[in-house]
Design an enzyme around this catalytic site. Structure first.
Site, short mmCIF file in Angstrom:
data_model
loop_
_atom_site.label_atom_id
_atom_site.label_comp_id
_atom_site.label_asym_id
_atom_site.label_seq_id
_atom_site.Cartn_x
_atom_site.Cartn_y
_atom_site.Cartn_z
N HIS A 11 45.81 -118.01 7.74
CA HIS A 11 45.75 -118.41 6.32
C HIS A 11 45.91 -117.17 5.47
O HIS A 11 45.70 -116.05 5.93
CB HIS A 11 44.45 -119.15 5.99
CG HIS A 11 43.18 -118.38 6.26
ND1 HIS A 11 42.61 -117.54 5.35
CD2 HIS A 11 42.40 -118.32 7.36
CE1 HIS A 11 41.51 -117.00 5.86
NE2 HIS A 11 41.35 -117.45 7.09
N ASN A 313 31.29 -112.30 -0.41
CA ASN A 313 30.03 -112.88 -0.88
C ASN A 313 29.36 -111.87 -1.81
O ASN A 313 28.58 -111.02 -1.40
CB ASN A 313 29.13 -113.24 0.29
CG ASN A 313 27.97 -114.13 -0.13
OD1 ASN A 313 27.17 -113.76 -1.00
ND2 ASN A 313 27.86 -115.30 0.47
N ASN A 555 36.01 -114.35 -17.92
CA ASN A 555 37.27 -114.13 -17.21
C ASN A 555 37.31 -115.03 -15.98
O ASN A 555 36.47 -114.91 -15.08
CB ASN A 555 37.39 -112.67 -16.78
CG ASN A 555 38.60 -112.42 -15.89
OD1 ASN A 555 39.52 -113.23 -15.83
ND2 ASN A 555 38.61 -111.29 -15.20
#
Length: 611
Positions: A11, A313, A555
């Site tokens: 991926h 994370n 943002n």
């Protein structure tokens, strides 16, 4: 020496170009193909990198692929043999693809490269590096450190799922590994699956959902699912998981432990999912903190570099920073598999090519992660005219003034400027911007612009010189990979009634002077903006501060749910016309929604497969 790095076939395929140790260009294939997490050979990304470097493929000295397919195949076979006869269905699905394509990846890559330039001879120029070496190289070599401990955590590479390396100058060695099937990334992905989100895509949703819940399952995770030692090393209890041999992440025993079957995708979120998210997040943080404390004690080095999908994370990263075991941490902005292409190129540059590494203390070598395509003003205008867009060209100072004014008026602004970002975060080059002071801005952007779940938080882009006044953070965070709390002086106290709210009911309670970027636990995912790295974006935020007194903007990435980040002016205009963005700025071209031909409006709410 010119080195092209590639990642593909799993991926987030990508390409990166490194010349004499300098990072010249890097981009994910999805940005060109418009297919989210595109895993195909990064044909268009390679073309872009070569164009950015002003070279042909025949000028490349080495092409380096980011992992070793034979080692992956070995892991696949050994896993199926270890669990046989369980998993035969999964084995039957996987094997034809491996025998047809993946086992012969070297010849497949050579064929793809020759199709780009038939003069390219792959003999002696096509190499492979291990997955975790690629991640580690992407973290250490661009870092501002001469010496660092390098921690890589992800789902799985070939065998490694967690690795520890040490970088010194141009030398990088991997010293410890934890191997599949024991994996922090797969533990987190199991809860992503169980909560009804897509694996390898929705993990950040679990992180964003966690503050709405209570970590009431954390002890069950630590008691039943994973055995964690004081130094953070761990082993999974595979009785609860099906990812080794099955077509799903968890099994009936997992269901029984956590009170029922997995949530179906798009089904209404319940308190259980929020509590599960809070629990796995707390467990991850506990494990990673044990690990980083032990690593500092073992090596006595004050600098830490992070890469691999778990390094995205940002909540855990913020905890590592505040814990203080390491004085300095640096995280690769493209920490996932896309960044493996960059790591492969850097590994080739330093390992094969003998490049000289130049370290500037306090300054990394990523160029702000602005490594993608850019467009001249003439090209922008020609492309917008071809789309029949109505725009006016303003002087650069007027663009800043008009945009800041629109933001102060509460408008949602599409901002397209300079080189596109490499990695999953929009950093002020392909961004949707808003006023962080607005209590409505989070729900407006989520529901009317991004077409995504209402609980998902937004990040602030804040002037570097003002960050310590507004947040409990006083260091660079240019890549939006650190979470810190809003400073006490800018928080709003909650009433007794508000404190009793649970789950999503917490969402609409303003918690600070900047509610649009303040999460329900008073935290924010911070991007610091420096004038020397992105002067135009810094100027825009400064102009907004002059108007409002607030040195930051909301943002979020310039796309809708399920769409890759916009790459070209055409992508930006189509997204503008498919959402309720009110103002679009592309270079020095300013587009107002009310001046566009209504016939050009698009339905973007259902245009892309949900992520």
């Amino acid at each position: 020496m010119r080195v092209l790095g590639l990642s593909a076939y799993y991926h987030d395929s990508a390409a990166a170009l490194v010349v004499d140790g300098e990072i010249v260009a890097a981009a994910q294939e999805e940005r060109f193909s418009r297919k989210k997490h595109d895993a195909r050979f990064p044909r268009q990304a390679v073309r872009y990198c070569l164009e950015a470097g002003g070279i042909r493929l025949t000028d490349i000295d080495q092409v380096v692929f980011y992992d070793k397919p034979f080692l992956k195949f070995e892991r696949l076979l050994e896993t199926y043999l270890a669990f046989a006869p369980r998993g035969f269905r999964s084995f039957r699905v996987a094997m034809p693809l491996w025998l047809r394509e993946k086992l012969f990846q070297k010849s497949l890559l050579a064929k793809e490269l020759k199709s780009l330039d038939d003069g390219f001879d792959p003999e002696g120029r096509l190499n492979f590096t291990e997955h975790h070496v690629s991640h580690a190289a992407s973290a250490f070599y661009p870092s501002p450190f001469e010496e660092a401990v390098v921690l890589t955590m992800d789902g799985v590479g070939e065998w490694a799922t967690t690795s520890v390396g040490v970088g010194r100058g141009t030398e990088l060695t991997i010293e410890r590994e934890i191997h599949f099937p024991h994996s922090l990334g797969l533990l987190y992905s199991a809860f992503t699956y169980y909560a009804g989100f897509k694996v390898n895509s929705g993990e950040y949703k679990v992180m964003g959902l966690a503050p709405y819940g209570e970590p009431r399952f954390t002890q069950a995770i630590l008691d039943h699912l994973i055995d964690v030692k004081p130094d953070g090393s761990y082993r999974m209890n595979l009785d609860y998981f099906d990812y080794c041999t099955g077509l799903r992440m968890t099994n009936a025993k997992f269901d029984a432990l956590f009170g029922g079957p997995p949530r179906k995708p798009e089904q209404r979120l319940t308190q259980r999912e929020m509590d599960l998210a809070a629990s796995v997040q707390a467990a991850l943080e506990e494990i990673v903190l044990r690990m980083t404390r032990a690593l500092h004690a073992d090596y006595g080095i004050d600098n830490l570099c992070l890469a691999g999908g778990v390094a995205l994370n940002c909540v855990a990263n913020g905890k590592i920073l505040r814990d203080g075991a390491f004085k300095n941490i640096w995280i690769q902005p493209a920490a996932g598999d896309a960044g493996g292409a960059l790591g492969a190129a850097l590994s080739g540059a330093y390992g094969i090519g003998g490049a000289t590494r130049r370290v500037t203390p306090g300054r990394d070598a990523m160029k702000g992660a602005y490594l993608g395509p850019e467009f001249t003003q003439a090209d922008i205008e020609a492309r917008l005219k071809a789309e029949k867009a109505a725009f006016e060209r303003l002087a650069p100072d007027a663009v800043i003034a008009e945009t800041a004014k629109a933001l102060a008026e509460g408008k949602a602004v599409g901002w397209f400027d300079g080189r596109m970002e490499f990695g999953p975060r929009a950093l002020g080059a392909r961004s949707i911007l808003g006023d962080p002071r607005s209590p409505q801005m989070q729900s407006v952007l989520n529901l009317k612009v991004k077409y995504r779940e209402s609980f998902r938080p937004f990040a602030p882009s804040v002037l570097r010189e003002d960050v310590a006044e507004w947040f409990e953070l006083d260091c660079d965070s240019p890549y939006m990979l650190l979470v810190a709390d809003v400073a006490a002086g800018h928080r709003k106290a909650m009433t007794e009634a508000e404190m009793k709210l649970f789950g999503i009911d917490k969402l609409n309670v303003p918690r600070s002077d900047v509610p649009a970027i303040t999460h329900v636990d008073y935290s924010a995912r911070i991007q610091t903006v420096s004038a020397d790295v992105n002067p135009r974006y810094h100027a825009l935020i400064s102009a907004f501060k002059d108007l409002t007194g607030c040195p930051m903007l909301v943002n979020t990435s310039f796309n809708v749910r399920g769409e890759p980040l916009v790459c070209t002016p055409e992508d930006a205009f189509r997204c503008f016309m498919g959402t309720e963005i009110e103002l679009l700025v592309v270079g020095d071209a300013v587009l107002r929604k009310e001046r566009q031909d209504p016939a050009l409006k698009r339905n973007y709410e259902t245009a892309f497969e949900l992520d």
